[in-house]
Write an enzyme that holds these catalytic residues in place. Structure first.
Site, mmCIF file in Angstrom:
data_model
loop_
_atom_site.group_PDB
_atom_site.id
_atom_site.type_symbol
_atom_site.label_atom_id
_atom_site.label_comp_id
_atom_site.label_asym_id
_atom_site.label_seq_id
_atom_site.Cartn_x
_atom_site.Cartn_y
_atom_site.Cartn_z
ATOM 1 C CE LYS A 22 -1.317 20.789 7.465
ATOM 2 N NZ LYS A 22 -1.091 21.500 6.249
ATOM 3 N N PRO A 28 -2.278 15.202 5.289
ATOM 4 C CG PRO A 28 -2.423 16.109 7.432
ATOM 5 C CD PRO A 28 -3.088 16.132 6.087
#
Length: 114
Positions: A33, A2
């Site tokens: 994540k 990300p």
């Protein structure tokens, strides 16, 4: 992988010292994540306007391999709340653009995620 890019018209000294670390934890939790893969970039002092006004505004990009798409409406709400509370930029003063990146389109550590 990300990547959270935040471009804002506010000055560097208006951004809390711990903002990038808080944003990193926030994005990792939001997307589910590992934080070790999150990158946060804040670009202050941008010459920008939004809606014909030069009141504080921004432009936000969130890139990720998965965890986007159907969840973007929820993500937008949470990102809006986060940025408004941390930076004081109203939610109606920035757009958020989501990019769902294919594994083979993201390089890291000399290879890709594919």
């Amino acid at each position: 992988m990300p990547t959270f890019n935040v471009f804002v018209s506010i000055s560097r000294d208006e951004i809390p010292a711990d903002f990038v670390l808080e944003a990193s934890k926030f994005i990792a939790g939001l997307l589910g994540k590992p934080e070790q893969y999150v990158t946060v970039r804040v670009v202050p002092d941008q010459l920008m306007c939004h809606g014909g006004s030069n009141d504080p505004c921004g432009s936000v990009q969130l890139m990720s391999i998965g965890a986007l798409g159907d969840k973007n409406k929820s993500h937008a709400s949470k990102i809006g709340d986060f940025l408004e509370s941390k930076l004081g930029i109203k939610k109606d003063r920035f757009y958020i653009t989501f990019f769902d990146i294919a594994r083979n389109d993201c390089g890291y550590n000399g290879t890709t995620f594919a």
